[in-house]
Design a protein around this motif. Sequence first.
Motif, PDB file in Angstrom:
ATOM      1  N   SER A 325       1.289  61.505  63.700  1.00 16.70           N
ATOM      2  CA  SER A 325       1.229  60.045  63.543  1.00 16.70           C
ATOM      3  C   SER A 325       1.604  59.327  64.835  1.00 16.70           C
ATOM      4  CB  SER A 325       2.141  59.598  62.390  1.00 16.70           C
ATOM      5  OG  SER A 325       3.519  59.629  62.763  1.00 16.70           O
ATOM      6  N   ILE A 326       2.591  59.859  65.551  1.00 15.19           N
ATOM      7  CA  ILE A 326       3.024  59.244  66.813  1.00 15.19           C
ATOM      8  C   ILE A 326       1.876  59.241  67.820  1.00 15.19           C
ATOM      9  CG2 ILE A 326       4.558  59.487  68.801  1.00 15.19           C
ATOM     10  CD1 ILE A 326       6.611  60.745  66.833  1.00 15.19           C
ATOM     11  N   TYR A 327       1.232  60.382  67.948  1.00 16.26           N
ATOM     12  CA  TYR A 327       0.124  60.485  68.908  1.00 16.26           C
ATOM     13  C   TYR A 327      -1.025  59.560  68.530  1.00 16.26           C
ATOM     14  CZ  TYR A 327       1.816  64.166  71.969  1.00 16.26           C
ATOM     15  OH  TYR A 327       2.509  64.858  72.927  1.00 16.26           O
ATOM     16  N   LEU A 328      -1.321  59.485  67.251  1.00 13.06           N
ATOM     17  CA  LEU A 328      -2.418  58.626  66.800  1.00 13.06           C
ATOM     18  C   LEU A 328      -2.079  57.150  66.993  1.00 13.06           C
ATOM     19  CD1 LEU A 328      -3.494  60.514  63.554  1.00 13.06           C
ATOM     20  CD2 LEU A 328      -4.738  60.409  65.735  1.00 13.06           C
ATOM     21  N   TYR A 332      -4.459  54.685  68.969  1.00 13.84           N
ATOM     22  CA  TYR A 332      -5.300  53.748  68.213  1.00 13.84           C
ATOM     23  C   TYR A 332      -4.580  52.496  67.735  1.00 13.84           C
ATOM     24  CZ  TYR A 332      -8.333  57.827  68.215  1.00 13.84           C
ATOM     25  OH  TYR A 332      -9.098  58.886  68.601  1.00 13.84           O
ATOM     26  N   GLY A 333      -3.250  52.460  67.830  1.00 15.14           N
ATOM     27  CA  GLY A 333      -2.513  51.258  67.453  1.00 15.14           C
ATOM     28  C   GLY A 333      -2.836  50.786  66.047  1.00 15.14           C
ATOM     29  N   GLU A 334      -3.196  49.523  65.921  1.00 20.06           N
ATOM     30  CA  GLU A 334      -3.459  48.933  64.615  1.00 20.06           C
ATOM     31  C   GLU A 334      -4.753  49.437  63.986  1.00 20.06           C
ATOM     32  OE1 GLU A 334      -3.287  44.719  65.013  1.00 20.06           O
ATOM     33  OE2 GLU A 334      -1.108  44.671  65.343  1.00 20.06           O
ATOM     34  N   ILE A 349      -9.335  56.896  61.118  1.00 22.09           N
ATOM     35  CA  ILE A 349      -9.544  55.955  62.208  1.00 22.09           C
ATOM     36  C   ILE A 349     -10.990  55.490  62.114  1.00 22.09           C
ATOM     37  CG2 ILE A 349      -9.507  55.581  64.697  1.00 22.09           C
ATOM     38  CD1 ILE A 349      -7.569  58.483  63.236  1.00 22.09           C
ATOM     39  N   PRO A 350     -11.225  54.351  61.464  1.00 18.25           N
ATOM     40  CA  PRO A 350     -12.601  53.913  61.215  1.00 18.25           C
ATOM     41  C   PRO A 350     -13.396  53.671  62.481  1.00 18.25           C
ATOM     42  CG  PRO A 350     -11.009  52.189  60.621  1.00 18.25           C
ATOM     43  CD  PRO A 350     -10.230  53.433  60.863  1.00 18.25           C
TER      44      PRO A 350
END
Length: 417
Positions: A325-328, A332-334, A349-350
Amino acid sequence: MGKKVIQEIILWQQDFIKNIKLQKRNIKIDPVGNYVFVGMRRAGKTYMLYQYIQQLLNEGHDAHEILFVNFEDERITDIKKEDLHIIIDAYSELFVHEPIIFLDEIQNIDGWEHFARRLADEGRRVFITGSNAHMLSREIASTLGGRFLMQEIWPFTFSEYLQYKGVVLQPHWHLTSQKAEVVRLLSDYFYFGGLAESFSFIDKRLWLTSLYQKVLYSDIIIRKGIRNERSMTLLIRKLADSVMQPMAVKRLQNILQGDGTKINRNTISTYLSYLKEAYLCFSISNFTDTIPQREVMQKHYFYDNGVLNLFLINPESKLLENVVSIYLLRTYGEGLFYYNRNVEVDFYIPSEQLGIQVSYDMSDQETRNREVSALVKLNAFKPLKRSVVITYNEESSIVIGNQTIEIIPVWKWMLEG
């Protein structure tokens, strides 16, 4: 507080920064920009300032141009916003240079942003750090008037951790004996996180406990004037225990009240915002929820695995999903979500049409089928360009129809994506 104290601090910092040894981190600073660096305590914000100052010195700037003040220095902890001008006055009595100004951990001074705005309006170069996400708020940004660039500083990535350990990855490293060294070094990073100051400690857990107590009491309980300390500490423990699971505010209220704590939902929502401001926790929402639903039902994670691990027993599965989750979030932020409608998928991640499941151990066939099936179902609802299952140490791929599901060990995924 007199000018003499400020002058002593300025001179000491000028001498200290020249000689400190640093591991260079990747950060780009515009040569005419003013910056606000924010992030959790001990993530490396101050060292980013040191790194940039050393770059300036290497480019030919004089050390006497540097005006560096750390507002956690006990000699100036009582300074008020109306006294901040003394810093510039004290420097001007020492040097004729136009200073490059570095104000470290200034967030505890109410109204600091007005002083920073004035410095920028006067055409000075200013760099600021703080351990509070409120520094990114609309109110602060409005006062700063577009004069500053905001940048978040994170704990070390696994790649930076390997550099710290002196590991230089060779071409095709994962096909050589170097792979074993990478997997071995993953363990400490996985269990104790990426806060560089902890790396040299033998008792890392003790160091992390001290950091957590500092964040809890200084940045949350004291700063926010929280009277019900027990409710806050219990909430943090429940969030740690619920990593991997969506949790509604109402559910958190029921859990806390079940332990004898009287607390309402509005207070819990406020406490959650404090944890986010202090860079202790962050949250992601369900992609399929409405905007109001996204505020009350979320998955909660911690900014560093080492801090999360303070609260866990048999932590492996939770730590794996947390580090992913940290890396994502960094990437990708919000734009990062989980997916939960007719099928549950850990991360979605749409913008990338990317679905990710996280499973510590895929050796059990039932587990394997569950993780793969979730991505197949998601692909039917939301066509995916990439489907990934991240494990601790397994690597393979599965082809189902036109869909290829990559099974990637976390150490490889963190280094290669």
